[in-house]
Enzyme design. Structure first.
Site, mmCIF file in Angstrom:
data_model
loop_
_atom_site.group_PDB
_atom_site.id
_atom_site.type_symbol
_atom_site.label_atom_id
_atom_site.label_comp_id
_atom_site.label_asym_id
_atom_site.label_seq_id
_atom_site.Cartn_x
_atom_site.Cartn_y
_atom_site.Cartn_z
ATOM 1 N N LYS A 62 -68.345 25.913 15.137
ATOM 2 C CA LYS A 62 -68.503 24.518 14.700
ATOM 3 C C LYS A 62 -69.477 24.450 13.527
ATOM 4 O O LYS A 62 -69.215 23.764 12.527
ATOM 5 C CB LYS A 62 -69.028 23.650 15.863
ATOM 6 C CG LYS A 62 -67.975 23.323 16.883
ATOM 7 C CD LYS A 62 -68.573 22.762 18.166
ATOM 8 C CE LYS A 62 -67.498 22.616 19.233
ATOM 9 N NZ LYS A 62 -68.012 22.384 20.582
ATOM 10 N N GLN A 117 -73.036 20.416 23.737
ATOM 11 C CA GLN A 117 -72.007 21.336 24.234
ATOM 12 C C GLN A 117 -71.970 21.334 25.761
ATOM 13 O O GLN A 117 -73.007 21.427 26.421
ATOM 14 C CB GLN A 117 -72.312 22.752 23.689
ATOM 15 C CG GLN A 117 -71.295 23.808 24.043
ATOM 16 C CD GLN A 117 -69.966 23.651 23.319
ATOM 17 O OE1 GLN A 117 -69.861 23.005 22.273
ATOM 18 N NE2 GLN A 117 -68.930 24.234 23.883
ATOM 19 N N ASP A 156 -67.700 13.473 19.952
ATOM 20 C CA ASP A 156 -66.818 13.986 21.013
ATOM 21 C C ASP A 156 -65.950 12.865 21.593
ATOM 22 O O ASP A 156 -64.945 13.140 22.255
ATOM 23 C CB ASP A 156 -67.662 14.538 22.171
ATOM 24 C CG ASP A 156 -67.823 16.047 22.120
ATOM 25 O OD1 ASP A 156 -66.899 16.727 21.654
ATOM 26 O OD2 ASP A 156 -68.884 16.531 22.568
HETATM 27 N N1 GUN Z 1 -67.121 22.568 25.576
HETATM 28 C C1 GUN Z 1 -65.862 23.036 25.333
HETATM 29 N N2 GUN Z 1 -65.212 22.196 24.489
HETATM 30 C C2 GUN Z 1 -66.067 21.188 24.201
HETATM 31 C C3 GUN Z 1 -65.975 20.041 23.377
HETATM 32 O O1 GUN Z 1 -64.959 19.750 22.744
HETATM 33 N N3 GUN Z 1 -67.087 19.238 23.327
HETATM 34 C C4 GUN Z 1 -68.214 19.536 24.041
HETATM 35 N N4 GUN Z 1 -69.236 18.704 23.933
HETATM 36 N N5 GUN Z 1 -68.330 20.602 24.811
HETATM 37 C C5 GUN Z 1 -67.264 21.422 24.887
#
Ligand code: GUN
Length: 304
Positions: free
Chosen positions: A62, A106, A129
């Site tokens: 990311k 996350q 998100d």
């Molecule tokens: N963990 C795995 N995929 C995601 C996501 O898209 N957002 C977040 N916040 N955590 C994750």
């Protein structure tokens, strides 16, 4: 709707990797124009608590892609023992930081932390998100929301492939807050007839066979078989499951929730795993961050 009319026998493969690359280049253009016209660089803060190896890989990717599209990337790494209060203080400081337009905490979080409380502490306008209860409510009522990235990416690919989705029978297998429910809301907004199926659904194969659009988001390797698919249907496989090396055909292979080799012979179009929905998820996170920056300036949403 424009029907998926690929000849039965070999589905068209929907290339999420290429689609995501195109989307990232449009985002990069959007970032440049925001900088040139408004002197603002969109900023994304990613918070990682603990040392889960899969999460570390996601967070690294990311950050890398955020910088590649010209945005500011900030990473906060906290130890696994972090108390909820400390994480909430960090979220609050990011809420107040005008250089940060998007905040992603996350998941999963360590067990001493209530993930729902943390998500709902994020300013909904910075919740890239789309997990905050306010964004879930805005989406459910058809208002301008931050839309969760995986369903958003899936919808973009569906619209690109099929055009108008109205009137299509869409079946979403899986009812999670992160994928299944928002996916169903998005399809409903596109005027599909939507069924949400799940582990308790009676005769799941028959329900799936009614789908013009089938979205599999259950997290069970290769659960959806070829004979569950209506000939010519469009199949979006959200699953990313790593098989154990000890499993038959395993060797640590990544597979989706759909038995690809069977499905490709029946479907009209299908997303592969890897290279389908996965790359679109991060690209949509970058899209949401640009959207959040636009909204913070009172500008209309970027047309990506
Ligand atoms: N963990 C795995 N995929 C995601 C996501 O898209 N957002 C977040 N916040 N955590 C994750």
């Amino acid at each position: 709707m424009s029907q998926a009319t690929a000849p039965v026998g070999q589905a068209q493969v929907i290339d999420g990797k290429a689609f995501a690359a195109g989307l990232r280049s449009r985002i990069a253009e959007g970032v440049k124009s925001l900088q040139a016209n408004h002197g603002v660089t969109p900023g994304l803060a990613v918070v990682l608590v603990g040392e889960d190896p899969a999460s570390q890989v996601y967070v690294r990717n990311k950050g890398k892609q955020t910088v590649e599209v010209g945005k500011k990337s900030v990473k906060h790494e906290l130890p696994a023992e972090t108390e909820q209060e400390e994480l909430l203080e960090l979220v609050e400081s990011l809420n107040q930081d005008p250089s940060i337009h998007g905040i992603l905490v996350q998941l999963p979080l360590p067990k001493q932390i209530d993930a729902e409380a943390v998500i709902n502490a994020i300013d909904p306008a910075k919740d890239v998100d789309g997990f905050h209860v306010v964004n879930a409510g805005l989406l459910a009522t058809g208002q301008s929301a931050m839309v969760p990235c995986t369903p958003l990416g899936s919808l973009m690919m569906l619209k690109h492939h099929l055009g108008d989705l109205s009137g299509a029978n869409a079946v979403v297998v899986g009812r999670s807050n992160i994928v299944g429910k928002p996916m169903a809301q998005l399809l409903l907004k596109e005027s599909c007839t939507v069924t949400i199926a799940h582990s308790r659904t009676r005769d799941l194969p028959a329900v799936c066979r009614g789908a013009d659009i089938l979205v599999a988001a259950v997290g069970r390797p290769e659960m959806v078989r070829g004979d569950w698919i209506k000939p010519g249907a469009t199949v979006i496989d959200v699953g990313i499951n790593r098989l154990e090396p000890s499993e038959p055909g395993g060797k640590g292979r990544l597979v989706g929730d759909v038995a690809y080799d069977e499905a490709v012979a029946v479907a009209g179009a299908i997303t592969p795993v890897p290279g389908g929905v996965g790359p679109m998820t991060i690209a949509c996170l970058l899209a949401n961050t640009l959207t959040a920056a636009h909204r913070s300036l009172g500008l209309p949403d970027p047309q990506l």
